[in-house]
Each structure stands twice: as C-alpha cells, then as structure tokens.
Design a protein around this motif. Structure first.
Motif, PDB file in Angstrom:
ATOM      1  N   ALA A 350     -19.409  -7.318 -25.088  1.00 55.87           N
ATOM      2  CA  ALA A 350     -20.197  -6.091 -25.118  1.00 55.87           C
ATOM      3  C   ALA A 350     -21.368  -6.293 -26.050  1.00 55.87           C
ATOM      4  CB  ALA A 350     -19.335  -4.923 -25.589  1.00 55.87           C
ATOM      5  N   GLU A 351     -22.379  -5.494 -25.818  1.00 56.37           N
ATOM      6  CA  GLU A 351     -23.535  -5.498 -26.697  1.00 56.37           C
ATOM      7  C   GLU A 351     -23.062  -5.084 -28.097  1.00 56.37           C
ATOM      8  OE1 GLU A 351     -27.355  -2.579 -27.358  1.00 56.37           O
ATOM      9  OE2 GLU A 351     -26.390  -2.581 -25.393  1.00 56.37           O
ATOM     10  N   THR A 352     -23.535  -5.768 -29.123  1.00 53.89           N
ATOM     11  CA  THR A 352     -23.131  -5.404 -30.489  1.00 53.89           C
ATOM     12  C   THR A 352     -23.630  -3.988 -30.787  1.00 53.89           C
ATOM     13  OG1 THR A 352     -23.485  -7.691 -31.045  1.00 53.89           O
ATOM     14  CG2 THR A 352     -23.148  -6.180 -32.893  1.00 53.89           C
ATOM     15  N   PRO A 353     -22.713  -3.111 -31.212  1.00 53.45           N
ATOM     16  CA  PRO A 353     -23.156  -1.731 -31.451  1.00 53.45           C
ATOM     17  C   PRO A 353     -24.019  -1.623 -32.698  1.00 53.45           C
ATOM     18  CG  PRO A 353     -20.823  -1.985 -31.983  1.00 53.45           C
ATOM     19  CD  PRO A 353     -21.281  -3.296 -31.428  1.00 53.45           C
ATOM     20  N   PRO A 354     -24.801  -0.526 -32.801  1.00 50.02           N
ATOM     21  CA  PRO A 354     -25.579  -0.297 -34.020  1.00 50.02           C
ATOM     22  C   PRO A 354     -24.639  -0.192 -35.222  1.00 50.02           C
ATOM     23  CG  PRO A 354     -25.970   1.444 -32.373  1.00 50.02           C
ATOM     24  CD  PRO A 354     -24.903   0.571 -31.838  1.00 50.02           C
ATOM     25  N   ALA A 355     -25.170  -0.411 -36.435  1.00 50.91           N
ATOM     26  CA  ALA A 355     -24.333  -0.331 -37.640  1.00 50.91           C
ATOM     27  C   ALA A 355     -23.640   1.027 -37.693  1.00 50.91           C
ATOM     28  CB  ALA A 355     -25.203  -0.523 -38.870  1.00 50.91           C
ATOM     29  N   LEU A 356     -22.308   0.989 -37.783  1.00 53.04           N
ATOM     30  CA  LEU A 356     -21.556   2.243 -37.763  1.00 53.04           C
ATOM     31  C   LEU A 356     -21.451   2.812 -39.175  1.00 53.04           C
ATOM     32  CD1 LEU A 356     -18.774   1.043 -35.348  1.00 53.04           C
ATOM     33  CD2 LEU A 356     -20.311   2.947 -34.902  1.00 53.04           C
TER      34      LEU A 356
ATOM     35  N   PRO B 101     -21.861  10.697 -43.068  1.00 56.12           N
ATOM     36  CA  PRO B 101     -20.857  10.412 -44.092  1.00 56.12           C
ATOM     37  C   PRO B 101     -21.471  10.525 -45.478  1.00 56.12           C
ATOM     38  CG  PRO B 101     -21.606   8.387 -43.075  1.00 56.12           C
ATOM     39  CD  PRO B 101     -22.386   9.497 -42.443  1.00 56.12           C
ATOM     40  N   VAL B 102     -20.613  10.770 -46.476  1.00 59.71           N
ATOM     41  CA  VAL B 102     -21.111  10.900 -47.851  1.00 59.71           C
ATOM     42  C   VAL B 102     -21.845   9.635 -48.273  1.00 59.71           C
ATOM     43  CG1 VAL B 102     -20.460  11.320 -50.234  1.00 59.71           C
ATOM     44  CG2 VAL B 102     -19.213  12.416 -48.396  1.00 59.71           C
ATOM     45  N   THR B 103     -21.348   8.503 -47.804  1.00 55.64           N
ATOM     46  CA  THR B 103     -21.978   7.234 -48.197  1.00 55.64           C
ATOM     47  C   THR B 103     -23.419   7.158 -47.703  1.00 55.64           C
ATOM     48  OG1 THR B 103     -20.905   6.318 -46.269  1.00 55.64           O
ATOM     49  CG2 THR B 103     -19.916   5.809 -48.381  1.00 55.64           C
ATOM     50  N   ALA B 104     -23.670   7.715 -46.510  1.00 53.28           N
ATOM     51  CA  ALA B 104     -25.027   7.698 -45.970  1.00 53.28           C
ATOM     52  C   ALA B 104     -25.923   8.564 -46.834  1.00 53.28           C
ATOM     53  CB  ALA B 104     -25.036   8.189 -44.531  1.00 53.28           C
ATOM     54  N   THR B 105     -25.371   9.694 -47.289  1.00 52.27           N
ATOM     55  CA  THR B 105     -26.147  10.583 -48.147  1.00 52.27           C
ATOM     56  C   THR B 105     -26.523   9.876 -49.437  1.00 52.27           C
ATOM     57  OG1 THR B 105     -24.993  12.474 -47.221  1.00 52.27           O
ATOM     58  CG2 THR B 105     -26.094  12.810 -49.309  1.00 52.27           C
ATOM     59  N   LEU B 106     -25.553   9.139 -49.991  1.00 48.79           N
ATOM     60  CA  LEU B 106     -25.795   8.446 -51.247  1.00 48.79           C
ATOM     61  C   LEU B 106     -26.818   7.328 -51.110  1.00 48.79           C
ATOM     62  CD1 LEU B 106     -22.236   8.040 -52.772  1.00 48.79           C
ATOM     63  CD2 LEU B 106     -24.157   9.248 -53.789  1.00 48.79           C
ATOM     64  N   GLY B 108     -28.969   6.994 -48.695  1.00 44.83           N
ATOM     65  CA  GLY B 108     -30.166   7.381 -47.976  1.00 44.83           C
ATOM     66  C   GLY B 108     -30.288   6.693 -46.626  1.00 44.83           C
ATOM     67  N   SER B 109     -29.130   6.341 -46.021  1.00 39.62           N
ATOM     68  CA  SER B 109     -29.142   5.677 -44.720  1.00 39.62           C
ATOM     69  C   SER B 109     -29.709   6.624 -43.665  1.00 39.62           C
ATOM     70  CB  SER B 109     -27.723   5.243 -44.367  1.00 39.62           C
ATOM     71  OG  SER B 109     -27.470   5.445 -42.995  1.00 39.62           O
ATOM     72  N   ASP B 110     -30.276   6.061 -42.626  1.00 43.45           N
ATOM     73  CA  ASP B 110     -31.000   6.907 -41.677  1.00 43.45           C
ATOM     74  C   ASP B 110     -30.227   7.106 -40.373  1.00 43.45           C
ATOM     75  OD1 ASP B 110     -31.150   4.320 -40.979  1.00 43.45           O
ATOM     76  OD2 ASP B 110     -33.341   4.242 -40.748  1.00 43.45           O
ATOM     77  N   TYR B 111     -28.935   7.214 -40.480  1.00 41.84           N
ATOM     78  CA  TYR B 111     -28.114   7.454 -39.292  1.00 41.84           C
ATOM     79  C   TYR B 111     -28.470   8.797 -38.667  1.00 41.84           C
ATOM     80  CZ  TYR B 111     -23.920   8.860 -36.707  1.00 41.84           C
ATOM     81  OH  TYR B 111     -23.048   9.326 -35.762  1.00 41.84           O
ATOM     82  N   THR B 112     -28.810   8.798 -37.384  1.00 45.12           N
ATOM     83  CA  THR B 112     -29.182  10.056 -36.734  1.00 45.12           C
ATOM     84  C   THR B 112     -28.259  10.418 -35.584  1.00 45.12           C
ATOM     85  OG1 THR B 112     -30.568   8.976 -35.081  1.00 45.12           O
ATOM     86  CG2 THR B 112     -31.634   9.597 -37.166  1.00 45.12           C
ATOM     87  N   GLY B 113     -27.493   9.455 -35.118  1.00 43.66           N
ATOM     88  CA  GLY B 113     -26.638   9.715 -33.957  1.00 43.66           C
ATOM     89  C   GLY B 113     -27.293   9.271 -32.661  1.00 43.66           C
ATOM     90  N   ASN B 114     -28.623   9.343 -32.606  1.00 42.21           N
ATOM     91  CA  ASN B 114     -29.309   9.007 -31.351  1.00 42.21           C
ATOM     92  C   ASN B 114     -29.109   7.546 -30.958  1.00 42.21           C
ATOM     93  OD1 ASN B 114     -30.237  11.576 -30.951  1.00 42.21           O
ATOM     94  ND2 ASN B 114     -32.126  11.226 -32.144  1.00 42.21           N
TER      95      ASN B 114
END
Lengths: 605, 190
Positions: A350-356, B101-106, B108-114
């Motif tokens: 599978a394609e490697t997923p984005p950093a989780l 996640p709290v870690t992302a808040t700390l 400043g990770s840019d996880y958006t879900g998209n």
C-alpha cells in the motif's frame, strides 16, 4: 441455559456465582478489575464483595472464608500476586475446605502493566493447580470446574486468563438462576493440627502436595479441555502446542487446513504429561505458540528427554516465536506458515500513509494531578530536586510538558525510593508522589520506615478520593464499600500524623498560588513532611462551565499550552482555543496566563 | 456467513457503545457475535478501536489484517491507522472531522485531517465521507455522532442489518427521552 453477550471478566464472575460463590475480594488492576465489579453488580447481597486494601489482604480474607467452608474467589492482576505471594505460598501447604479460586489476570504486551511475568510460573512455584482459559465461553465453564477441583482436592487453585480473554466479549451460553449451585458454608471447625502452619505440618504437606500433583497430572491428562485435535492429513509429522488466546489464533490460522496436529494445554500445572506423550507420538517437530514464558515448550522438551522421544521442540527458546509481547492472529499465522513451509501471508502493498498523529494517554482535561505537579514544579524551580512517582493515573505526569515523574517502579515503591535517593544525595529536595488508593495499598509502611529512619523528604499524597486509573473503585478513604454501606473514612492526614509525620498540610491544588506557597514552605522543613493535594477526580464531578478566551487579551504566547499540556486547550488556525467538549472549567489555565486572557469556568447550573 | 467490522476513533466518541449496539442487534437475530476493544483510554484521548465479528465458527474476536468487511472511522487519521485491516474491496465509512492530539498542539503540528481523507480516497474504492460536525450541529447534540456514523454504515448494506433493526435495539437500550434524537441521528443522511 440462555444466551448473553458478556465480557470475559463478566463471564468469569457469572461462572463463579453459578458455582455457588460466597465471598469475593480483590484489589483493582487491569485486566482483572471487572470480575469483582460484575459480581458486585449482579449481587443480591448473598455474596460478600470487598475491594480490599491490597491483594495480600484479599488473599487472606479469601483463605479465612474458604477455611470456613465458603466458596471464595480473590481477584488481582499479575503483579498483584507478587504482593499476595506471602500468604499464597503458605496457603498452598495449609489448603482449604471450601473451594477457593485465585483469579490472576496476566497482561501480555504488556498493555497496562509493569512486567510481562507469567502466572503459570507462580503455579509451579507454589505447586498449585492452574487453569488457563482460551475464550469467554471457556472462561465461564472452566471457572465452575476450577471450584470443583479446588474443593475436591482441598487446595486453592489459580485461574489465569490473559487480557484478550478478560476484555473480549462474546455471546455465550450461561446458566439460568435455577441451575446455580448453592453453597452453605459449614463454618470454621477448630483443628490446630490443620490450620496452624508449623515445620512438621509443612514437611508432611509437602509430601502430600507432590503426591497430589502427580495424581492431578494424570487427571488433567483426561481433562476434556486439554484437547488434542488430530490432523486430517495422517502423513503430517508436525504438531502445534498452544494455550489460551493463542489457541484461538492458531485455529483461525488453520481454518480449511488438514494439518498439523494441535495440542491445547488448559492446565499448565500440573502439566498433563500423559496427554503430552500421546500428542508427541509420531511427530518429528512441534512448534509451541505461547505468550509470556515458554512454559509448555520447556515441559515438552523435558518430556521428550524423559521418554526418549525424538521430537524436536521449537518455540521461544529456539527463536521460532518472538520472546516478548502479545501474539496476534497475524504473528501466529506467520509462525505457523514458516513452521509448516507454507507460503507466507502476502505482505500488504500500500501507499505509505501520511504521518499519523500520535495519541499517547495524557492526564484528562481538568485533572487535579496536573495542578499538583505544576505547583511542585513551580515551587522547586531552579532547585535541585527529584520527583519519584508511583502507580496510578499520575504516572502520566511524566509526559511533556509536565515532566514531573523521574521514577516509577511498583505499587508504593516511590516513598522509599525517595528515601534512598535522599540518603545518597542529601543536597537534593526529594519528593514522593503517591495516589490515595496506592497510599492505603502499600505506602503506609513505607512512610513509617522513612519517618523512623530519619529520611529528609516530602511525601505528596495526590488525593482525588477514588481509585481512578482502574475505573473508580472505592478505598478506605472514600467512605463507601462494595456492599453499598456508607462507613467512616480512614483519614490520610490522621494516618500520617499517627505514624509520626509532624507536618501534614492539606491544600486544593487548583488554588495554584496557595498550593505553590505550601510546597515552598513545607518542603523547606527538615525530616519527613507531607502535603495532601485534595481535589476530586475530574471524571467524577460535574465540571464548571468551560474556560473562555478573551481574544483581545490573548497574545497567542501559548504559555498555557506549553506549561500545562491540557487536552482542553488546542491551537486552531494559530489561535489558542478551548475545546469545550473536554474543558471542565477547572481554572488552572487562567491562573497560568500572564495576560489574564482566560476567564469563564463559573459554576455550571 | 461471517462479518468482520472494525470501529475506530478517539476516546469519548462513543465507539464502544456503537459496538455494543451492533452486538445486541446480532443477539436479537440469533447471530453469534464476539468483540474486542481498547479498554480504559476512553477519558484519556487515546486511539480507541473495537473489533466485531458476527457469524458462526469464530474462534476469537480479533481478525487478521486484510479481512475487515467494513471500517467505521470516527476520525480520519484513526481510519487510516486501521486501514491495513480492510479487505480488498472492503468499505470505509469515515467522519471528516479531525481531532487534534495534545502532542500536535504542543509541537504545532499541522495535522488537518484532509491529508488522511485524500489518502483514503486514493487507496480505497468504497469510501463514504460523513460530515459528522455538520450532522451533530443539525441534529443538535454532540452525543449522537456514533448513531450518525452507524446509520451511514448500515445504509451501505455491508452489515447484515437494516436501519430499522438497529433502531429496534436502540429503543430497548437508551432512555425514552433520547429515542427520538437517536432515531434522527441514525436516519440522518446529510
């Protein structure tokens, strides 16, 4: 009989009740906790149910009841048996009158424990029969059989499920109430030649135990749960020996296959030797699929030597199965495929997923422990200090940004570890953090030791008035019992004063500046001094209204986020935002904000 | 017939309750059922999953990778995390609303879900996106997200039940004053 959808632990409780249970005692610990809780919930008050102060107390209580002809059960997690091992070892020599089942839940992984110890070892060490269920239905049926064996052979027996059996759910066949066994205890019959342990008794008991276990090995060889499943393909000269949940993974992996032969070991001690010999007959190689320690593998290796069998025994010791961690359907399928020379399950392409995003467990929003740790951290800023933690939710105080747990070993250990560090590093301010339930379970003797031996340390009791980590069980500080009584609480402060702690101060950690001042003042004193941070578990109280951020005052400096790490405060589009679904309005962040930008948190209606 | 169902998300989203409701519906239909889930992290913002298996001849509640008939993802990244369990041609029903996640808040990770939703759409043929936030706003309660997700999953036909079957069981388990709200959520099709 009828069908019900039950958790493994609930099935164990219901099985014990169906077997005529009179008394159950235990100390909470994942994955064992729900056994006692289910008994309490299903109890019509005919069964005495107790969360004991620790596992040792529970074991002794269960023994006393079984001496009196009751059917008793004690429940704990694997490390709990270490605490209860003193009564266990002696009780094995004394034996019981009523059936007594010692339920010890093991935790391969480990998922929520300090060790990957294997209670099957404790069975052979204490010479007690041990039952190892593989499914929810089997756990229900087997615990009833365990009571029968216990009573028949006048010995306590160990019942050892693992996490996946304890916490798995299944629709199973259970007895109707009319089918339950009723056990009316005869009462305690005095006989000091039987109930008082002396060297002479122990010598005779030892002889008897070895004879009994030799007999049980034969009996267990006929036990219907020690199953040999013959291979359809008679030419196959390979076999698999397994147990517990790994047996079910094995059977899933062998779906639609006609080989190899499978041996399921449900009584690891006394080992069903004759059944094993029968299983080994005609086999060239056997793969042992086990979790935790290679118990079956060693037994089979021994039996091959004893009977001069040519079978090669493979498993953890030969590095054919991984030595640590949980088995899964996938690892077992791969082990078997390699052993049988079958094509390995195809790797997933599978394609490697984005950093989780990582979601490690953190202290809840509004958790008073966060405030307690922060208060001590602020008070000790710039001073050489060590912070010893203990077992409970507050172990999570080790996470960034709090970073306030330097050590954690086992229940109650923090107090005397602190004492030890202080003896070697006298110029360091030493703190021991211990929760209220852990305090009662095993920190009181540690406190006596520290006081009497002139330790210089601050004992911080994090009193949230419950046993939070395992799901809010009562303890002596809560004023409730599992029989529904409201009773006088045992005061932590009075206990501390009683054992000689001169300074005992109580403060609400959510009143931050007062808490910081208290820590500064108390920790500066000599000797053992104590601070009780008292504030209820955030999960148990109706919180205040969520905090509100004044966007005009907020400069997005993120001090609240960077110092507290509360899941109730998040960054959205670069702005500090309150997660209203989580915030309990505890007010800690508003006391940390340098710009007075956080308000709200008023009492909710 | 066997069905392997995987429900995943973050603690507090009602995943365990959803799993219980499917199990209870299976019991009503005399279908053997087993399940396994993460325990104890519900309040602590951890990843939560529930494995459910319906049908005969099942040995254990967990199933191997590449065997889930359906993944019901309450959170985009959690659906991606569990995607290796989906069988070829399996169905994914996913809430589009990410939880930081709290870690992302700390950090400043840019996880958006998209990025997760894009990944799912690139790699899975059958994906249904559910705007869970819009749904709970329109229905008027954040507590019914699980019913919205379950309704969307059932309508997809992968589970051996109809929305009516689930609704019948739900009516027996929730307090009378919440039945209407939950029914609305089960039938929400925004």
């Amino acid at each position: 009989m009828h069908k019900e959808f039950l958790m493994g632990n609930a099935a164990i409780a219901r099985g014990a009740i169906a077997a005529g249970l009179n008394l159950v005692a235990g100390y909470p610990g994942t994955p064992s906790t729900e056994v006692l809780e289910t008994t309490a919930k299903t109890n019509d008050s005919s069964i005495y149910v107790e969360w004991s102060v620790n596992e040792k107390a529970a074991m002794e209580l269960g023994a006393g009841a079984a001496y009196s002809g009751a059917r008793s059960m004690v429940t704990m997690k694997q490390v709990g048996l270490n605490v209860a091992s003193d009564p266990l070892m002696s009780l094995a020599y004394i034996g019981v009158k009523g059936g007594m089942v010692i339920l010890v839940a093991d935790d391969p992984g480990p998922i929520s424990s300090q060790t990957e110890q294997d209670t099957r070892h404790f069975a052979s060490f204490s010479k007690l029969p041990c039952f190892d269920p593989s499914s929810v239905q089997e756990a229900y049926d087997m615990i009833q059989e365990a009571f029968e064996y216990s009573e028949k052979y006048h010995t306590p027996v160990l019942f050892r499920p693992t996490t996946r059996v304890c916490h798995g759910y299944a629709s199973i066949e259970v007895k109707d109430k009319e089918e339950y066994k009723v056990n009316k205890p005869e009462g305690f019959i005095k006989d000091s030649s039987k109930w008082v342990i002396f060297p002479r008794l122990s010598y005779n008991a030892h002889i008897h135990i070895e004879e009994r276990n030799a007999e049980l090995s034969k009996v267990f060889s006929e036990y219907e749960r020690n199953i040999i499943t013959e291979a359809g393909d008679k030419s196959c000269r390979r076999g698999i020996a397994t147990h517990g949940i790994s047996y079910t993974y094995t059977m899933e992996a062998l779906r639609g296959k006609s080989a190899p032969r499978v041996f399921k070991v449900s009584t690891p001690f006394p080992f069903p030797e004759q059944a094993a010999v029968k299983f080994l007959e005609g086999l060239d190689e056997v793969l042992c699929i086990e979790e935790l320690d290679p118990i079956i593998e060693r037994e089979l290796t021994y039996i091959c030597g004893k009977y001069h069998l040519p079978t090669k025994i493979l498993g953890k010791l030969t590095h054919n199965v991984k030595t640590a961690g949980e088995n899964t359907c996938a690892t077992v399928a791969a082990n078997i495929a390699e052993f049988m020379g079958w094509e390995k399950p195809a790797a997933i392409e599978a394609e490697t997923p984005p950093a989780l995003p990582v979601r490690p467990p953190v202290l809840c929003a509004g958790c008073p422990h966060r405030a307690s740790f922060f208060a001590v951290k602020e008070a000790m800023k710039g001073k050489k200090s060590v912070f010893c933690g203990d077992i409970g939710c507050y172990t999570l105080g080790n996470a960034m940004p709090l970073d306030m747990v330097d050590t954690c070993l086992c229940m109650g250990a923090g107090v005397n570890i602190t004492q030890g560090i202080g003896k070697i590093e006298p110029d360091t301010s030493c703190f021991a953090f211990v929760g209220d339930s852990t305090f009662f379970a095993s920190a009181i003797t540690g406190a006596v030791n520290a006081v009497y031996n002139q330790a210089d340390m601050t004992l911080v009791v994090l009193d949230n008035s419950t046993t939070a980590m395992t799901g809010h069980q009562p303890h002596p500080g809560t004023g409730r019992t599992m029989m529904g009584e409201v009773v006088e609480k045992v005061s932590i402060q009075e206990v501390l004063k009683g054992v000689g702690v001169k300074t005992v101060e109580t403060v609400n950690p959510l009143e931050l500046s007062k808490a910081i001042d208290t820590v500064k003042r108390v920790s500066a004193e000599k000797g053992v001094k104590a601070i009780v941070f008292k504030s209820p578990c955030a999960v148990l109280i109706k919180g205040n209204k969520p905090a509100v951020i004044n966007s005009e005052k907020c400069t997005s400096c993120k001090k609240c986020i960077k110092t507290l790490g509360c899941p109730g405060i998040v960054l959205r589009d670069g702005r500090v935002t309150i997660e209203n679904s989580l915030c309990t309005g505890c007010g800690l962040c508003s006391q940390v904000c340098p710009f007075g930008a956080i308000g709200g948190g008023e009492d909710a209606e | 017939m066997q069905s392997n169902i995987l429900i995943c998300g973050v603690g507090g989203q009602g995943i365990v309750l959803t799993s219980k409701l499917i199990a209870a519906t299976a019991m009503e239909h005399d279908i053997p059922v087993m399940s396994a889930e993460t325990i104890g992290m519900a309040q602590k913002g951890g990843s939560v999953f529930s494995f459910l298996r319906l049908g005969d001849d099942i040995y254990c509640p967990m199933f191997p990778e590449k065997t889930a008939d359906i993944i019901i993802g309450f959170e985009p990244a959690e659906a991606v995390r569990m995607l290796p369990y989906l069988k070829d041609g399996g169905q994914v029903v996913v809430n589009t609303h990410p939880i930081m996640p709290v870690t992302a808040t700390l950090s400043g990770s840019d996880y958006t879900g998209n990025e997760m939703l894009d990944y799912l759409q690139r790699n899975v043929k059958n994906v249904v996106l559910v705007d869970g936030n819009k749904a709970i706003e329109e229905i008027g309660s954040p507590k019914v997200l699980n019913m919205v997700m379950l309704g969307a999953a059932v309508r997809n036909g992968v589970l051996p039940f109809s929305v009516d079957d689930i609704e019948d069981t739900m009516k027996k388990t929730v307090k009378p004053q919440f039945i209407e709200l939950n029914s609305k959520a089960l039938r929400y099709n925004g």
